[in-house]
Design a protein around this motif. Structure first.
Motif, PDB file in Angstrom:
ATOM      1  N   UNK A  32      40.320  34.818  31.997  1.00 28.99           N
ATOM      2  CA  UNK A  32      39.590  35.474  33.073  1.00 28.99           C
ATOM      3  C   UNK A  32      40.369  36.694  33.537  1.00 28.99           C
ATOM      4  N   UNK A  33      39.649  37.782  33.820  1.00 31.15           N
ATOM      5  CA  UNK A  33      40.227  38.951  34.465  1.00 31.15           C
ATOM      6  C   UNK A  33      39.973  38.790  35.957  1.00 31.15           C
ATOM      7  N   UNK A  34      41.031  38.886  36.765  1.00 29.32           N
ATOM      8  CA  UNK A  34      40.936  38.622  38.201  1.00 29.32           C
ATOM      9  C   UNK A  34      41.319  39.879  38.980  1.00 29.32           C
ATOM     10  N   UNK A  35      40.574  40.142  40.056  1.00 30.27           N
ATOM     11  CA  UNK A  35      40.930  41.241  40.947  1.00 30.27           C
ATOM     12  C   UNK A  35      41.103  40.688  42.352  1.00 30.27           C
ATOM     13  N   UNK A  36      41.896  41.385  43.136  1.00 29.59           N
ATOM     14  CA  UNK A  36      42.168  40.933  44.496  1.00 29.59           C
ATOM     15  C   UNK A  36      41.371  41.755  45.489  1.00 29.59           C
ATOM     16  N   UNK A  37      40.634  41.072  46.354  1.00 27.49           N
ATOM     17  CA  UNK A  37      39.896  41.722  47.423  1.00 27.49           C
ATOM     18  C   UNK A  37      40.100  40.931  48.712  1.00 27.49           C
ATOM     19  N   UNK A  38      40.592  41.623  49.726  1.00 26.67           N
ATOM     20  CA  UNK A  38      40.846  40.988  51.025  1.00 26.67           C
ATOM     21  C   UNK A  38      41.720  39.750  50.884  1.00 26.67           C
ATOM     22  N   UNK A  39      42.708  39.839  50.006  1.00 24.15           N
ATOM     23  CA  UNK A  39      43.647  38.743  49.838  1.00 24.15           C
ATOM     24  C   UNK A  39      43.152  37.591  49.006  1.00 24.15           C
ATOM     25  N   UNK A  40      41.946  37.704  48.434  1.00 20.72           N
ATOM     26  CA  UNK A  40      41.369  36.623  47.632  1.00 20.72           C
ATOM     27  C   UNK A  40      41.200  37.100  46.197  1.00 20.72           C
ATOM     28  N   UNK A  41      41.576  36.261  45.235  1.00 20.16           N
ATOM     29  CA  UNK A  41      41.393  36.600  43.832  1.00 20.16           C
ATOM     30  C   UNK A  41      39.973  36.246  43.393  1.00 20.16           C
ATOM     31  N   UNK A  42      39.286  37.203  42.786  1.00 18.92           N
ATOM     32  CA  UNK A  42      37.918  36.997  42.312  1.00 18.92           C
ATOM     33  C   UNK A  42      37.853  37.248  40.814  1.00 18.92           C
ATOM     34  N   UNK A  43      37.212  36.361  40.059  1.00 14.74           N
ATOM     35  CA  UNK A  43      37.002  36.645  38.630  1.00 14.74           C
ATOM     36  C   UNK A  43      36.082  37.843  38.460  1.00 14.74           C
ATOM     37  N   UNK A  44      36.484  38.786  37.644  1.00 18.32           N
ATOM     38  CA  UNK A  44      35.694  39.999  37.428  1.00 18.32           C
ATOM     39  C   UNK A  44      35.169  40.101  36.012  1.00 18.32           C
ATOM     40  N   UNK A  45      35.761  39.353  35.093  1.00 17.74           N
ATOM     41  CA  UNK A  45      35.305  39.415  33.714  1.00 17.74           C
ATOM     42  C   UNK A  45      35.838  38.200  32.966  1.00 17.74           C
ATOM     43  N   UNK A  46      35.210  37.948  31.834  1.00 19.07           N
ATOM     44  CA  UNK A  46      35.604  36.821  30.995  1.00 19.07           C
ATOM     45  C   UNK A  46      35.788  37.345  29.583  1.00 19.07           C
ATOM     46  N   UNK A  47      36.876  36.982  28.932  1.00 16.56           N
ATOM     47  CA  UNK A  47      37.174  37.483  27.597  1.00 16.56           C
ATOM     48  C   UNK A  47      37.412  36.330  26.636  1.00 16.56           C
ATOM     49  N   UNK A  76      28.561  48.173  38.338  1.00 22.01           N
ATOM     50  CA  UNK A  76      28.645  47.830  39.752  1.00 22.01           C
ATOM     51  C   UNK A  76      28.440  46.347  40.028  1.00 22.01           C
ATOM     52  N   UNK A  77      27.918  45.594  39.060  1.00 24.77           N
ATOM     53  CA  UNK A  77      27.678  44.185  39.306  1.00 24.77           C
ATOM     54  C   UNK A  77      28.952  43.361  39.199  1.00 24.77           C
ATOM     55  N   UNK A  78      30.020  43.967  38.757  1.00 23.87           N
ATOM     56  CA  UNK A  78      31.269  43.238  38.615  1.00 23.87           C
ATOM     57  C   UNK A  78      32.173  43.557  39.806  1.00 23.87           C
ATOM     58  N   UNK A  79      32.899  42.571  40.328  1.00 25.45           N
ATOM     59  CA  UNK A  79      33.747  42.824  41.495  1.00 25.45           C
ATOM     60  C   UNK A  79      35.050  43.517  41.108  1.00 25.45           C
ATOM     61  N   UNK A  80      34.935  44.691  40.474  1.00 28.28           N
ATOM     62  CA  UNK A  80      36.130  45.437  40.075  1.00 28.28           C
ATOM     63  C   UNK A  80      36.756  46.078  41.314  1.00 28.28           C
ATOM     64  N   UNK A  81      38.075  46.025  41.416  1.00 27.04           N
ATOM     65  CA  UNK A  81      38.735  46.533  42.612  1.00 27.04           C
ATOM     66  C   UNK A  81      38.708  48.055  42.681  1.00 27.04           C
ATOM     67  N   UNK A  82      38.665  48.720  41.537  1.00 23.82           N
ATOM     68  CA  UNK A  82      38.848  50.169  41.548  1.00 23.82           C
ATOM     69  C   UNK A  82      37.899  50.822  40.555  1.00 23.82           C
TER      70      UNK A  82
END
Length: 541
Positions: free
Chosen positions: A141-156, A217-223
């Motif tokens: 899983x690719x994880x990004x951090x938003x507001x101190x919480x890790x969210x899965x953003x992609x699956x490989x 835009x549907x993915x919770x990418x941080x940047x």
């Protein structure tokens, strides 16, 4: 997207999807209602990546976070089913899809190798972008951090490449990658990837897919930032590029971003065309020409930043309405003439005027797009180019393009606006060229009986076979059209508006007095027809 790809509740039969038998008592499962991951694994929604969604209901138990439920997920029948489907489908981001067997065989011994245990993070924010990893076995899983919480953003999974963006740009990484299962990875260095690009140009298509996935835009990418701009959604796709909607970070202003597909990076002609288009439009400042604000070069490609338009192309409008009312067509025609007159006075011929390159905004303002073929009058490259049905006859005979060939193309466009058809059949290019070079176009009045005289005269003169018998400039055409077009047309082309920025720096306690001053200035400016826009920038440190 294949119709037979099932979601988790369809395979597992939990009944917690919307409308399911257990939903009234237990509630709708987050995997069935969360569309954040729409598109991942080619599925329809979150149910294709339920293992990345917290709070799912599996085997009669409400599950925790993706990390807490990992052991049960990776042994789940549905998880394993999706992994098999992914490997068999050959997703467009798969590395092996773009590299030949011969190249892989020759490079296999040069790749490094790394084994990663399930649950381990092998990439983290701030890591230097010196390597990328090709997944030989396992998933992550690719994880990004938003507001101190890790969210899965992609699956490989097998065949995917991880960490390529940082490898390309040299920037530190800004996300985590965490193994779901034990993984075997090939390690790819920057030098090895550069060698692959030289040997396998198809990899540039992979780069486009990876960048498109990053800015989805549907993915919770941080940047999703390109320079001073943040990309928010894909609004158009074509063979040459992807178009995003975005906004200027500092000014909070809507913009559009055109990303060039990576394989055109190898095409020097197209690359020159892309740069030329940006340079030419950036030098033009007219209300009927699309504004280019900036160019950014990142991720091994170019991004052109332009004003954001809300409307539809004239091509789409004609297709939708069949033909336009003469009064509306006259309005559009005068505006297009005004924009081209401005470009021609600056020695620029567009070379690709047609309904697809004219956008009608919601307030019926016309914008001329796509100066990719534009060139200065009289240059060697100013030859035949553009949509064949709109090309002037002299271009088929090898003559250079000038303002009169743009006038001809706009005449054909005007013919199509009011008749719903083009002057000559264009299903056979040879026949079209022969007819255009040997015949005058049909009288548009033969197809539209109530056509106003000035509009008819414009079309017939603009489309004369002999360029010497056409209007010799857009100014000449406008002199005939404007009196017949009415007051609205007078406001386009004849009136050029300018923009002045004013910044006021003041102490916080002075704000009430400053607001009174601005209000008074706005009232006085309005009397002169000046449109004042205020944008509070907030506290300045």
């Amino acid at each position: 997207m294949a119709a037979n790809l099932l979601n988790c509740w369809e395979v597992m039969g939990c009944g917690r999807q919307a409308g399911g038998g257990n939903a009234p008592l237990l509630g709708v499962c987050p995997a069935a209602s969360d569309a954040t991951y729409d598109g991942l694994n080619h599925g329809r929604n979150g149910g294709r990546i339920c293992w990345a969604v917290a709070g799912t209901f599996c085997n009669g138990t409400v599950q925790g976070t993706f990390a807490e439920k990992r052991p049960s997920c990776v042994s789940c029948e549905f998880f394993q089913k999706v992994q098999r489907e992914e490997e068999e489908a050959g997703a467009p981001s798969r590395f092996f899809h773009f590299v030949s067997d011969d190249t892989m065989a020759s490079l296999m011994g040069q790749f490094g190798y790394r084994h990663v245990k399930a649950g381990a993070r092998f990439l983290a924010p701030g890591d230097p972008g010196e390597q990328a990893f090709i997944i030989q076995k396992g998933t992550c899983l690719v994880l990004v951090e938003k507001s101190g919480v890790l969210l899965p953003a992609d699956h490989r999974g097998r065949g995917d490449i991880v960490g390529l963006r940082s490898l390309l740009t040299g920037e530190p990484r800004n996300d985590y990658v965490e193994a779901e299962t034990d993984m075997d990875l090939w390690v790819l260095s920057r030098n090895q990837f550069d060698l692959l690009l030289r040997r396998e140009p198809a990899l540039f298509s992979l780069l486009s897919e990876l960048v498109v996935r990053r800015f989805d835009s549907k993915r919770p990418i941080a940047n999703r930032v390109i320079g001073k701009y943040v990309l928010t959604e894909i609004i158009g796709r074509g063979g040459y590029g992807i178009i995003y909607k975005g906004r200027h970070l500092a000014l909070n202003m809507p913009i559009a971003v055109k990303m060039m597909r990576h394989h055109f990076f190898l095409d020097s002609d197209y690359l020159d065309s892309f740069r030329t288009e940006a340079k030419i439009i950036a030098s033009l400042n007219h209300q009927n020409i699309l504004k280019v604000y900036d160019i950014e070069e990142q991720f091994q490609t170019f991004f052109m930043i332009t004003e954001y338009l809300e409307g539809e192309s004239l091509r789409a409008m004609i297709d939708r309405l069949t033909k336009l009312p003469a009064e509306l067509a006259m309005d559009f025609l005068v505006q297009a003439c005004a924009g081209l007159e401005y470009a021609h006075r600056r020695n620029i011929v567009h070379r690709d005027i047609n309904p697809a390159n004219l956008v009608i905004e919601k307030n019926n303002v016309v914008k001329i797009l796509d100066f990719g073929l534009a060139c200065p009058f009289g240059t060697e490259d100013c030859q035949m180019g553009g949509a064949i049905a709109y090309l002037a006859p002299e271009l088929f005979e090898g003559e250079p393009a000038d303002q009169r060939s743009d006038i001809y193309a706009l005449g054909v466009t005007a013919f199509e606006m009011v008749t719903g058809r083009r002057p000559f059949p264009d299903d056979c290019h040879r026949t079209l060229m022969e007819m255009a070079c040997s015949q005058e176009i049909p009288d548009p009045a033969d197809f539209e009986k109530n056509l106003p005289g000035p509009f008819r005269r414009f079309i017939r003169r603009a489309c004369r076979r002999d360029p010497e018998k056409r209007y010799q400039s857009m100014s000449e055409a406008l002199a005939e059209l404007r009196p017949a077009a009415g007051s609205r047309a007078d406001s386009f082309g004849s009136r050029r508006r300018e923009l002045t920025s004013l910044f006021m720096l003041y102490d916080a306690e002075q704000r009430p007095e400053v607001e009174k001053l601005v209000d008074e200035f706005a009232r006085k400016a309005e009397k002169f027809g000046v449109d004042l826009k205020k944008n509070d920038l907030g506290e300045v440190v």
